[in-house]
Design an enzyme around this catalytic site. Structure first.
Site, PDB file in Angstrom:
ATOM      1  N   CYS A  54       0.812  -1.209   0.000  1.00 56.38           N
ATOM      2  CA  CYS A  54       0.000   0.000   0.000  1.00 56.38           C
ATOM      3  C   CYS A  54       0.850   1.266   0.000  1.00 56.38           C
ATOM      4  CB  CYS A  54      -0.857  -0.034   1.257  1.00 56.38           C
ATOM      5  SG  CYS A  54      -1.888   1.390   1.411  1.00 56.38           S
ATOM      6  N   ARG A 107     -12.286   0.348  -5.905  1.00 60.37           N
ATOM      7  CA  ARG A 107     -11.938   0.239  -4.491  1.00 60.37           C
ATOM      8  C   ARG A 107     -11.622   1.608  -3.898  1.00 60.37           C
ATOM      9  NH1 ARG A 107      -7.650  -1.073  -1.005  1.00 60.37           N
ATOM     10  NH2 ARG A 107      -8.374  -2.570   0.538  1.00 60.37           N
TER      11      ARG A 107
HETATM   12  P1  IMP Z   1      -0.930  -7.084   3.671  1.00 60.99           P
HETATM   13  O1  IMP Z   1      -1.457  -8.286   4.386  1.00 60.99           O
HETATM   14  O2  IMP Z   1      -0.024  -6.252   4.519  1.00 60.99           O
HETATM   15  O3  IMP Z   1      -0.283  -7.444   2.361  1.00 60.99           O
HETATM   16  O4  IMP Z   1      -2.175  -6.149   3.347  1.00 60.99           O
HETATM   17  C1  IMP Z   1      -3.297  -6.584   2.624  1.00 60.99           C
HETATM   18  C2  IMP Z   1      -4.333  -5.480   2.635  1.00 60.99           C
HETATM   19  O5  IMP Z   1      -3.849  -4.319   1.932  1.00 60.99           O
HETATM   20  C3  IMP Z   1      -5.625  -5.813   1.903  1.00 60.99           C
HETATM   21  O6  IMP Z   1      -6.500  -6.607   2.636  1.00 60.99           O
HETATM   22  C4  IMP Z   1      -6.193  -4.441   1.606  1.00 60.99           C
HETATM   23  O7  IMP Z   1      -6.893  -3.893   2.696  1.00 60.99           O
HETATM   24  C5  IMP Z   1      -4.951  -3.601   1.397  1.00 60.99           C
HETATM   25  N1  IMP Z   1      -4.671  -3.373  -0.033  1.00 60.99           N
HETATM   26  C6  IMP Z   1      -4.786  -4.206  -1.073  1.00 60.99           C
HETATM   27  N2  IMP Z   1      -4.363  -3.647  -2.228  1.00 60.99           N
HETATM   28  C7  IMP Z   1      -3.978  -2.403  -1.913  1.00 60.99           C
HETATM   29  C8  IMP Z   1      -3.444  -1.323  -2.672  1.00 60.99           C
HETATM   30  O8  IMP Z   1      -3.179  -1.407  -3.872  1.00 60.99           O
HETATM   31  N3  IMP Z   1      -3.221  -0.174  -1.978  1.00 60.99           N
HETATM   32  C9  IMP Z   1      -3.483  -0.054  -0.653  1.00 60.99           C
HETATM   33  N4  IMP Z   1      -3.929  -1.052   0.115  1.00 60.99           N
HETATM   34  C10 IMP Z   1      -4.187  -2.216  -0.515  1.00 60.99           C
END
Ligand code: IMP
Length: 501
Positions: A320, A419
């Protein structure tokens, strides 16, 4: 004047748990990780859906397809199939999960009797399966005419152009079972007749599935699997605040058990309208989560709008860049702690317990325990699951190491602009996520088992054997940057390096 929070916002790595008293009953094998997924009147009734482990997989193209959903449901968690695809494709993925019968496998290698030994060898090389179904039309569900396994041919004595029909085990010599057969019955037949595989056929003798000898054992290894009343795996699906009136009916028709509005920011009229539409059309029978929020106001808004659970987290995801591009978000720990307090307050006032989900930013396994201790009822993870065999993306070799691809829903690659949609008709979009690689980590089962064992061990250190007690009894401390250094190996020269997750 703008409001300024008196404290900076913190994230998981800035906290540690303090051990509590551990009694002899407090051992990892006795720890239950069961947790509510949807709102309920706590103390008066059971939640309509609970998870057996507090893990959900992110609503992302690079994470949650039908394969991952089946693997996670086997462990007791749930996936939310990504919504950034056509309604038909998303519904088809949901239907695949619901249609999946543990141990009943749709045949992956199929030929007609007119194919040759060369075709059989080719197919075996391509997909690795040694059992080939021979059907009238060469499909996985055609009329069954025979099977070919490596027992049916000797490459050294035969010609590659030999026809399958001349060396297959023909239908009349096959032991098959009818469509009503249960896995246990199929297993008994396999043992009785010393088979390696048992074809299951319908009333017209069309092939439906194979049951393989090895699969029964693996089914028995999953005591926590998450099943509905018809013994099908539970599965969730992501929706958006634009096409819900057509997407939701299709997803429900396909069998989705729970929905979630997939959005980077949930404190909006669009989410309220979407929940309202669900309540108008389905009352409380359809379960829908909403989010994401990072403070008590956002939580209360969505709880009052009727959300069945609320997701917490803006800008903490590994892929993100929302905080960098837009300057919004909050340290995940601080967000979670505030929202958990708001959830408890809402429960005290209304008697309704609205579970909260900590979404994004889980890097180390101990972050899972911290998030639960800070009040999360369950977690949503993207990067964590993207690393496994079952995630939908390619396994690639990068600089001599195996990696899996992992990209954000807000990246140019996913182009899931809905989104990030805040209404209006302007189509200008900018990236809020990156396209990346994560280190390949093998099968989901092994990883989830290891991670959750760590969570259970830590819970025993705290002196608790279930999540509600962890939330009530945990003692947490903020750590200084100097004590973070103290927490790793220090002042020694390491003989080998390993990455602790
Ligand atoms: P991770 O487990 O730290 O990889 O975070 C996953 C979460 O990041 C997802 O469930 C979303 O809420 C968020 N997310 C997914 N795609 C994006 C993006 O492109 N930008 C910002 N947040 C994202």
């Amino acid at each position: 004047m703008a409001y300024y929070y008196p404290e900076p916002s913190h994230t998981f790595s800035e906290y540690l748990l303090i051990p509590g008293y551990t009694s002899e009953n407090c051992i990892p094998d006795r720890v239950s990780l069961r947790t509510p997924l949807v709102k309920y009147r706590k103390g008066m009734e059971e939640p309509a859906i609970s998870l057996n482990v507090p893990l959900t997989s992110a609503v992302m193209q690079s994470v949650s397809n039908d394969t991952l959903a089946i693997a996670l449901a086997k462990e007791g968690g749930i996936s939310f199939i990504y919504g950034s695809q056509s309604i038909e494709n998303q519904a088809a993925m949901v239907a695949k999960v619901k249609g999946y019968k543990a141990g009943f496998v749709t045949s992956a290698s199929n030929l007609t009797p007119e194919a040759t030994l060369a075709d059989v060898l080719d197919m075996k090389k391509k997909n690795g399966f040694s059992t080939v179904a021979i059907t009238e039309d060469g499909t996985a569900t055609g009329k069954l005419l025979g099977i070919v396994t490596s027992r049916d041919y000797r490459v050294s004595r035969m010609d590659p152009s030999d026809k399958v029909r001349d060396f297959m085990t023909p239908r009349e010599k096959l032991i098959t079972a009818p469509k009503e057969t249960t896995l246990k019955q199929a297993n008994d037949i396999i043992w009785e007749h010393k088979l390696n595989s048992l074809p299951i056929v319908d009333d017209d003798d069309h092939l439906m599935y194979f049951v393989f000898r090895k699969d029964y054992a693996s089914h028995k290894e999953n005591p926590l699997e998450l099943l509905d009343s018809k013994k099908r795996y539970l599965v969730g699906a992501g929706i958006n605040t634009r096409d819900y009136a057509t997407r939701i009916p299709a997803l429900l028709e396909a069998g989705a058990d729970v929905l979630v509005i997939d959005s980077s920011e949930g404190y909006t009229c669009w989410q309220k309208n979407t929940i309202q539409w669900v309540r108008d059309h389905y009352g409380d029978t359809v379960k829908i989560g909403a989010g994401n929020v990072v403070d008590k106001d956002g939580f209360r808004f969505l709880a009052e709008a009727g959300a069945d659970f609320v997701k917490v987290g803006i800008g903490g995801g590994s892929i993100c860049i929302t905080r960098e591009t837009k300057g919004i978000g909050r340290g995940q720990a601080t967000a979670l702690i505030e929202v958990a307090a708001a959830r408890d307050q809402y429960f005290r006032e209304t008697g309704i317990y609205v579970p909260i989900c900590s979404d994004g930013g889980i890097v180390h396994d101990y972050h899972m325990t911290l998030a639960l201790a800070m009040g999360a009822d369950f977690l949503m993870l993207g990067r964590y699951f993207a690393r496994f065999d079952e995630s939908p993306t390619n396994k690639v070799m990068v600089n001599g190491a195996y990696m899996k691809e992992y990209w954000g829903e807000g990246s140019n690659r996913a182009r899931n602009w809905q989104r990030y949609d805040l209404g209006g008709s302007t189509k200008l979009s900018f990236e809020e996520g990156v396209d990346s690689y994560v280190t390949y980590a093998g099968p989901l089962h092994d990883n989830v088992e290891a991670s959750l064992y760590k969570v259970k061990s830590t819970m025993c250190n705290v002196g608790v054997t279930n999540i509600p007690d962890l939330q009530r009894d945990a003692k947490l401390t903020l750590v200084s940057s100097v004590s973070i250094v103290e927490g790793g190996a220090h002042d020694v020269t390491l003989r080998s390096t390993s990455t602790v997750k």
